[in-house]
Design a protein around this motif. Structure first.
Motif, mmCIF file in Angstrom:
data_model
loop_
_atom_site.group_PDB
_atom_site.id
_atom_site.type_symbol
_atom_site.label_atom_id
_atom_site.label_comp_id
_atom_site.label_asym_id
_atom_site.label_seq_id
_atom_site.Cartn_x
_atom_site.Cartn_y
_atom_site.Cartn_z
ATOM 1 N N TYR A 219 19.934 -5.869 -15.401
ATOM 2 C CA TYR A 219 20.865 -6.504 -16.332
ATOM 3 C C TYR A 219 20.232 -7.571 -17.211
ATOM 4 O O TYR A 219 20.924 -8.183 -18.027
ATOM 5 C CB TYR A 219 22.041 -7.112 -15.555
ATOM 6 C CG TYR A 219 22.836 -6.081 -14.808
ATOM 7 C CD1 TYR A 219 23.680 -5.211 -15.494
ATOM 8 C CD2 TYR A 219 22.721 -5.932 -13.429
ATOM 9 C CE1 TYR A 219 24.402 -4.240 -14.821
ATOM 10 C CE2 TYR A 219 23.436 -4.966 -12.743
ATOM 11 C CZ TYR A 219 24.274 -4.117 -13.449
ATOM 12 O OH TYR A 219 24.981 -3.153 -12.789
ATOM 13 N N GLY A 220 18.941 -7.798 -17.068
ATOM 14 C CA GLY A 220 18.254 -8.798 -17.864
ATOM 15 C C GLY A 220 18.079 -10.092 -17.087
ATOM 16 O O GLY A 220 18.913 -10.444 -16.248
ATOM 17 N N PRO A 221 17.011 -10.839 -17.348
ATOM 18 C CA PRO A 221 16.759 -12.082 -16.611
ATOM 19 C C PRO A 221 17.797 -13.150 -16.907
ATOM 20 O O PRO A 221 18.014 -14.046 -16.098
ATOM 21 C CB PRO A 221 15.371 -12.507 -17.113
ATOM 22 C CG PRO A 221 15.248 -11.875 -18.471
ATOM 23 C CD PRO A 221 15.984 -10.580 -18.381
ATOM 24 N N ASP A 222 18.440 -13.062 -18.063
ATOM 25 C CA ASP A 222 19.480 -14.028 -18.409
ATOM 26 C C ASP A 222 20.720 -13.855 -17.554
ATOM 27 O O ASP A 222 21.497 -14.806 -17.364
ATOM 28 C CB ASP A 222 19.852 -13.884 -19.886
ATOM 29 C CG ASP A 222 20.170 -12.432 -20.260
ATOM 30 O OD1 ASP A 222 19.675 -11.506 -19.584
ATOM 31 O OD2 ASP A 222 20.909 -12.211 -21.244
ATOM 32 N N ALA A 223 20.939 -12.657 -17.015
ATOM 33 C CA ALA A 223 22.127 -12.386 -16.206
ATOM 34 C C ALA A 223 22.068 -13.053 -14.836
ATOM 35 O O ALA A 223 23.104 -13.202 -14.178
ATOM 36 C CB ALA A 223 22.314 -10.874 -16.030
ATOM 37 N N VAL A 224 20.876 -13.431 -14.380
ATOM 38 C CA VAL A 224 20.752 -14.158 -13.114
ATOM 39 C C VAL A 224 21.073 -15.624 -13.413
ATOM 40 O O VAL A 224 20.247 -16.355 -13.960
ATOM 41 C CB VAL A 224 19.344 -14.009 -12.509
ATOM 42 C CG1 VAL A 224 19.249 -14.763 -11.181
ATOM 43 C CG2 VAL A 224 19.008 -12.535 -12.309
ATOM 44 N N ILE A 225 22.268 -16.039 -13.055
ATOM 45 C CA ILE A 225 22.746 -17.378 -13.405
ATOM 46 C C ILE A 225 22.053 -18.433 -12.551
ATOM 47 O O ILE A 225 21.568 -19.449 -13.052
ATOM 48 C CB ILE A 225 24.272 -17.466 -13.245
ATOM 49 C CG1 ILE A 225 24.961 -16.345 -14.036
ATOM 50 C CG2 ILE A 225 24.776 -18.833 -13.693
ATOM 51 C CD1 ILE A 225 24.663 -16.352 -15.515
ATOM 52 N N THR A 226 22.032 -18.222 -11.262
ATOM 53 C CA THR A 226 21.300 -19.115 -10.350
ATOM 54 C C THR A 226 20.534 -18.254 -9.343
ATOM 55 O O THR A 226 21.075 -17.270 -8.842
ATOM 56 C CB THR A 226 22.253 -20.050 -9.575
ATOM 57 O OG1 THR A 226 23.214 -19.272 -8.852
ATOM 58 C CG2 THR A 226 22.957 -21.005 -10.506
ATOM 59 N N PRO A 227 19.293 -18.598 -9.057
ATOM 60 C CA PRO A 227 18.507 -19.660 -9.686
ATOM 61 C C PRO A 227 18.008 -19.236 -11.065
ATOM 62 O O PRO A 227 17.988 -18.043 -11.371
ATOM 63 C CB PRO A 227 17.326 -19.817 -8.731
ATOM 64 C CG PRO A 227 17.133 -18.435 -8.174
ATOM 65 C CD PRO A 227 18.516 -17.861 -8.034
ATOM 66 N N SER A 228 17.610 -20.200 -11.869
ATOM 67 C CA SER A 228 17.034 -19.865 -13.169
ATOM 68 C C SER A 228 15.675 -19.207 -12.967
ATOM 69 O O SER A 228 14.840 -19.695 -12.198
ATOM 70 C CB SER A 228 16.866 -21.133 -14.019
ATOM 71 O OG SER A 228 16.144 -20.835 -15.205
ATOM 72 N N LEU A 229 15.466 -18.081 -13.645
ATOM 73 C CA LEU A 229 14.196 -17.352 -13.505
ATOM 74 C C LEU A 229 13.172 -17.774 -14.543
ATOM 75 O O LEU A 229 12.013 -17.344 -14.473
ATOM 76 C CB LEU A 229 14.450 -15.839 -13.628
ATOM 77 C CG LEU A 229 15.462 -15.230 -12.654
ATOM 78 C CD1 LEU A 229 15.452 -13.708 -12.768
ATOM 79 C CD2 LEU A 229 15.191 -15.651 -11.229
ATOM 80 N N TRP A 230 13.582 -18.616 -15.472
ATOM 81 C CA TRP A 230 12.671 -18.983 -16.547
ATOM 82 C C TRP A 230 11.549 -19.873 -16.039
ATOM 83 O O TRP A 230 11.778 -20.814 -15.265
ATOM 84 C CB TRP A 230 13.424 -19.701 -17.671
ATOM 85 C CG TRP A 230 12.563 -19.959 -18.865
ATOM 86 C CD1 TRP A 230 12.180 -19.050 -19.808
ATOM 87 C CD2 TRP A 230 11.932 -21.189 -19.221
ATOM 88 N NE1 TRP A 230 11.367 -19.630 -20.738
ATOM 89 C CE2 TRP A 230 11.198 -20.958 -20.405
ATOM 90 C CE3 TRP A 230 11.925 -22.459 -18.658
ATOM 91 C CZ2 TRP A 230 10.459 -21.946 -21.031
ATOM 92 C CZ3 TRP A 230 11.190 -23.457 -19.280
ATOM 93 C CH2 TRP A 230 10.471 -23.190 -20.456
ATOM 94 N N ASN A 231 10.319 -19.544 -16.448
ATOM 95 C CA ASN A 231 9.132 -20.333 -16.115
ATOM 96 C C ASN A 231 8.871 -20.390 -14.612
ATOM 97 O O ASN A 231 8.313 -21.361 -14.109
ATOM 98 C CB ASN A 231 9.251 -21.759 -16.678
ATOM 99 C CG ASN A 231 7.892 -22.425 -16.834
ATOM 100 O OD1 ASN A 231 6.869 -21.763 -16.960
ATOM 101 N ND2 ASN A 231 7.877 -23.742 -16.806
#
Length: 492
Positions: A219-231
């Motif tokens: 569903y895309g990395p943005d769809a994972v609300i918590t935890p943040s996958l960025w960086n």
């Protein structure tokens, strides 16, 4: 056109909805090859009204209008979301066009979306290292980073328009899924050495990152609300492994050292891939109830199958090393000498016999016990709630509604979210004629937590099969006395 075309377009163009920023990023979405065949259709869809921007703007906050004039980039006050510490910044990252030449020609829209979601903020940071990652979405409540807003808009776009149509053709409400697994403390607290403690912690970290990345692939990395996958270094490693093209792009870009696996292998000071930190609870925004159920089952199967695969490799390694270690009478005598120094009361003949049997493949009687314990190690749970009432729209315009219709929408939304205070507040009702479910984010997250705890409290638990006396409540063995220790050693 598919959902990733819309998600990518929303991720980039959401910058233009921030009025005080006053930036034009049309050169970005018009310069991407993967969007070129669909630009006209995407522009029509966006201008017809994408409620993802309004829901994202009102998430966990009163949606106030900024008093700043467009283009005012100086003396912007930001505050830390926990301490409230104030800092003044100047935005200069958008004064120069961002270089997208390394990704512009890529035809795979999914790869382009992943690259923009992960590396676009770093492109901004390259232009303004001091302030770019602190740019707030809102000037009045400056605790919401720009990238978080963009990511939320694209996540909502993917959930509301999952099939790439101009509207959710199935008319189903998006769902928030909470997935967790256990045990956690019990898994690591029996560590005998510091290395055991680290290994247990890292395995929990690895499995959590693994299920997060699986959800992100779907569903895309943005769809994972918590935890943040960025960086997150481990997610970056998974990303480059999944899409090797991104590694090649990084080598020829301004981030040549952003390959975490290469950096970890060659930099003695790099420890990020060996540092545990992911939680065992994740929240994902998915298009509908069916998607939530399928994703929960998929993550359950992934976790248990990966654990089973790892355990089989460990068991094979143990057996091979022991068999090789006991290859010959000289080796057996040497092992016996080491054991007898620690346990002088053991019977030599019996132990030598047991050691000789360990050298044979067919004498490993603990295979079934190993399998029983491995298969019963993890318990997984997941629960989902609709993101708003399934039978009501996510946003309403109260201008043409009477009081009963407006109150009905509010009542039904609160039945789902169960907020601890009345939402929306009376002040919001007086100030706005448009209402959406964005203000219910926090309440929905809280309900997910309460629901998953209720499921854990009522679960049917069976004690795994294993020999020996132990508690029928906790499954724990009693402490061994020295006599039982010696007895067990002799049996081994």
């Amino acid at each position: 056109m598919n959902v990733y075309h819309r998600k990518l377009y929303a991720l980039v163009r959401s910058l233009e909805t921030i009025k005080w920023l006053g930036t034009d990023v049309s050169y970005i979405y018009k310069g991407l090859s993967c969007l070129a065949p669909h630009l006209e259709e995407l522009q029509t869809w966006w201008e017809d009204g994408n409620i993802g921007t309004s829901i994202s703007s009102s998430s966990d906050r009163i949606n106030l209008n900024s008093t700043a004039q467009p283009g005012e980039m100086d003396n912007i006050v930001v505050r830390h979301p926990i301490s409230g510490q104030e800092q003044t910044i100047t935005v200069s990252a958008f004064n120069t066009q961002i270089d997208i030449s390394k990704i512009a020609a890529e035809s795979d829209e999914k790869i382009v979306f992943w690259w923009f979601w992960r590396y676009f903020p770093e492109q901004l940071a390259h232009l303004d290292a001091e302030n770019a990652l602190l740019i707030p979405t809102h000037r009045i409540l400056p605790d919401y980073p720009l990238h978080s807003y963009q990511s939320t808009v694209s996540a909502l776009t993917g959930a509301i328009f999952p099939d790439g149509e101009e509207s959710n053709s199935s008319k189903e409400a998006p769902y928030l899924l909470l997935f967790t697994f256990s045990p956690v403390q019990e898994f690591i607290k029996s560590s005998r050495k510091f290395l055991d403690f680290w290994a247990g912690s890292f395995l929990l970290h690895y499995f959590s990152a693994l299920v997060c990345f699986e959800a992100a692939k779907l569903y895309g990395p943005d769809a994972v609300i918590t935890p943040s996958l960025w960086n997150q270094e481990i997610i970056d490693a998974f990303l480059i492994q999944e899409y090797p093209q991104i590694r090649d792009i990084l080598k020829n870009s301004q981030q040549p050292n952003n390959d975490p696996t290469t950096r970890f292998d060659h930099d003695p000071q790099s420890q990020s891939l060996s540092t545990a930190g992911f939680p065992n609870v994740i929240t994902v925004l998915v298009p509908n109830q069916k998607s939530a159920t399928e994703l929960g089952n998929k993550l359950d199967n992934l976790l248990k199958s990966r654990w089973l695969s790892m355990s089989q490799k460990v068991r094979t390694c143990i057996k091979n090393q022991v068999i090789n270690l006991l290859d010959g009478e000289n080796q057996i005598a040497e092992i016996w000498q080491q054991i007898s120094e620690e346990f002088p009361n053991l019977e030599a003949d019996d132990l030598r016999k047991q050691l000789r049997q360990f050298h044979q493949q067919g004498c490993w009687e603990w295979n079934k016990l190993w399998d029983a314990q491995i298969e019963n190690t993890w318990e997984t749970y997941f629960v989902a709630v609709p993101f708003g009432h399934p039978e009501k729209p996510l946003e309403i315009d109260t201008t043409n509604l009477d009081e009963n219709q407006r109150q009905e929408w509010i009542t039904l939304q609160n039945q789902i979210a169960r907020p601890i205070i009345d939402l929306p507040s009376q002040a919001e009702l007086n100030a706005y004629n448009k209402l959406n479910v964005g203000s219910l984010w926090g309440s929905l997250q809280a309900r997910l937590g309460n629901t998953i705890q209720a499921i854990k409290n009522t679960r049917a638990w069976q004690i795994p099969v294993a020999p020996g006396e132990r508690s029928t409540l906790s499954g724990l063995y009693p402490d061994f006395s020295q006599v039982r220790k010696n007895a067990c050693i002799s049996q081994i």
